[in-house]
Scaffold this active site. Structure first.
Site, mmCIF file in Angstrom:
data_model
loop_
_atom_site.group_PDB
_atom_site.id
_atom_site.type_symbol
_atom_site.label_atom_id
_atom_site.label_comp_id
_atom_site.label_asym_id
_atom_site.label_seq_id
_atom_site.Cartn_x
_atom_site.Cartn_y
_atom_site.Cartn_z
ATOM 1 N N THR A 94 -14.847 -34.209 -17.110
ATOM 2 C CA THR A 94 -14.372 -33.340 -16.251
ATOM 3 C C THR A 94 -12.791 -32.825 -16.143
ATOM 4 O O THR A 94 -13.011 -31.505 -16.080
ATOM 5 C CB THR A 94 -14.687 -34.427 -14.523
ATOM 6 O OG1 THR A 94 -15.801 -35.121 -14.290
ATOM 7 C CG2 THR A 94 -14.550 -33.677 -13.221
ATOM 8 N N CYS A 95 -12.086 -32.938 -16.198
ATOM 9 C CA CYS A 95 -10.912 -32.587 -16.123
ATOM 10 C C CYS A 95 -10.407 -31.558 -16.694
ATOM 11 O O CYS A 95 -10.470 -30.133 -17.026
ATOM 12 C CB CYS A 95 -9.588 -33.572 -16.565
ATOM 13 S SG CYS A 95 -9.821 -35.291 -15.940
ATOM 14 N N SER A 96 -12.045 -31.304 -18.568
ATOM 15 C CA SER A 96 -12.122 -30.633 -19.698
ATOM 16 C C SER A 96 -12.941 -29.789 -19.643
ATOM 17 O O SER A 96 -12.567 -28.037 -18.641
ATOM 18 C CB SER A 96 -11.873 -30.237 -21.026
ATOM 19 O OG SER A 96 -10.329 -31.793 -21.458
#
Length: 243
Positions: free
Chosen positions: A49-51
Site C-alpha cells: 500500500t505504501c508503494s
C-alpha cells in the site's frame, strides 16, 4: 492507544540520515521550525500500500499542496536511512522528503509505535498523516485501530481537502513514447513547460506496441491520455498543454 494529539508539538528527535557518502543528523527543528509541513507515516518502505498508493499520490499532488501553502511533504517510517533512500529512488518521488525513524523514537513520541511482530516487522509506525505548522500539530488523520493495515483517512486527497476543499487535483496524464522519438520529446517538453505532471510509458521498456494498440488503437508515438480520455499525438499534446 492511538491518541490524537492535535495542538501539541512534534517530538524532539534527531534522525541520522545518509546524504551521499556522509552521515548527516537532521533534527525535528530543521524539518518543522517556521514551516508548514504535511507528514504521512507508514509501516514500511517497499510495502504494497505504501508503494502503490500512499507515497505516489502525495508525490503527485505535491504541486497542489505547495500552491496551498505547504512548504514540504515528509514521509516517516521505522526503517533505516539506506532503505528509505533506496525506496525514494525506486519510487522516483522527487517531491517527498523521506525521514528514517530507524529506532522508532519519533513514532513512540507520537504514541504511534505499534507491534507488528505477528508479520515479522517488530515495532513499526501506525499509519497516519498530520499537518504541522511551526512544529505544532494542527490536524491529524489516524487510521482506525483495527487489525491489519487500514488505509482510509491518511491519504493525500483527504489531507488536501482539509487544507483547501476547493483545491483541484491535477489530471492523471500518461504518455506513450519510444527512445529517440523527436515528436515524443516535443510533446514531453510542452507538458513540462506548462507544469503538467505525467507518467511516461516507454515502448520496449515498459510496454510494447501491443499495449499501445490495445488502449489507443494507434501504432505511432507519442500518444497521450488524460483522465481516461485519449488526447492524441504530439500536436494534440501541445494543444492540450497550452489549453
Amino acid at each position: 492507544m492511538l491518541d490524537n494529539i492535535e495542538g501539541q508539538s512534534v517530538p524532539n528527535v534527531t534522525f541520522p540520515t545518509r546524504q551521499g557518502d556522509e552521515w548527516v543528523n537532521v533534527s525535528t527543528d530543521q524539518l518543522f521550525k517556521g514551516k508548514t509541513v504535511v507528514v504521512f507515516a507508514l509501516p514500511g518502505a517497499f510495502t504494497p500500500t505504501c508503494s502503490s498508493t500512499h507515497l505516489p499520490r502525495y508525490n503527485e499532488l505535491a504541486g497542489v499542496f505547495k500552491k496551498n501553502g505547504v512548504d514540504d511533504i515528509v514521509c516517516l517510517s521505522v526503517n533505516d536511512t539506506f532503505v528509505m533512500n533506496a525506496w525514494l529512488a525506486d519510487q522516483e518521488a522527487e517531491n517527498i522528503t523521506v525521514v528514517p525513524d530507524g529506532t522508532g523514537a519519533f513514532a513512540e513520541g507520537m504514541g504511534m509505535l505499534v507491534d507488528k511482530s505477528d508479520i515479522g516487522f517488530g515495532k513499526r509506525s501506525w499509519r497516519y498523516s498530520m499537518l504541522v505548522k511551526d512544529g505544532v500539530i494542527e490536524k491529524m488523520f489516524i487510521e482506525p485501530n483495527q487489525p491489519g493495515d487500514p488505509f482510509e483517512v491518511s491519504d493525500a486527497d483527504t489531507m488536501l481537502n482539509y487544507i483547501n476543499p476547493n483545491a483541484k487535483a491535477p489530471a492523471a496524464v500518461t504518455i506513450f513514447t519510444k527512445p529517440g522519438c523527436p515528436f515524443c520529446a516535443k510533446a514531453k517538453a510542452a507538458l513540462k513547460d506548462n507544469n503538467i505532471g505525467f507518467e511516461e510509458i516507454v515502448l520496449g521498456t515498459d510496454a510494447t506496441t501491443v499495449s499501445l494498440r490495445a488502449v489507443s488503437g494507434q501504432t505511432t508515438v507519442p500518444q497521450i491520455f488524460a483522465d481516461g480520455k485519449h488526447i492524441g499525438d504530439s500536436e494534440a499534446a501541445i494543444a492540450y498543454a497550452n489549453s
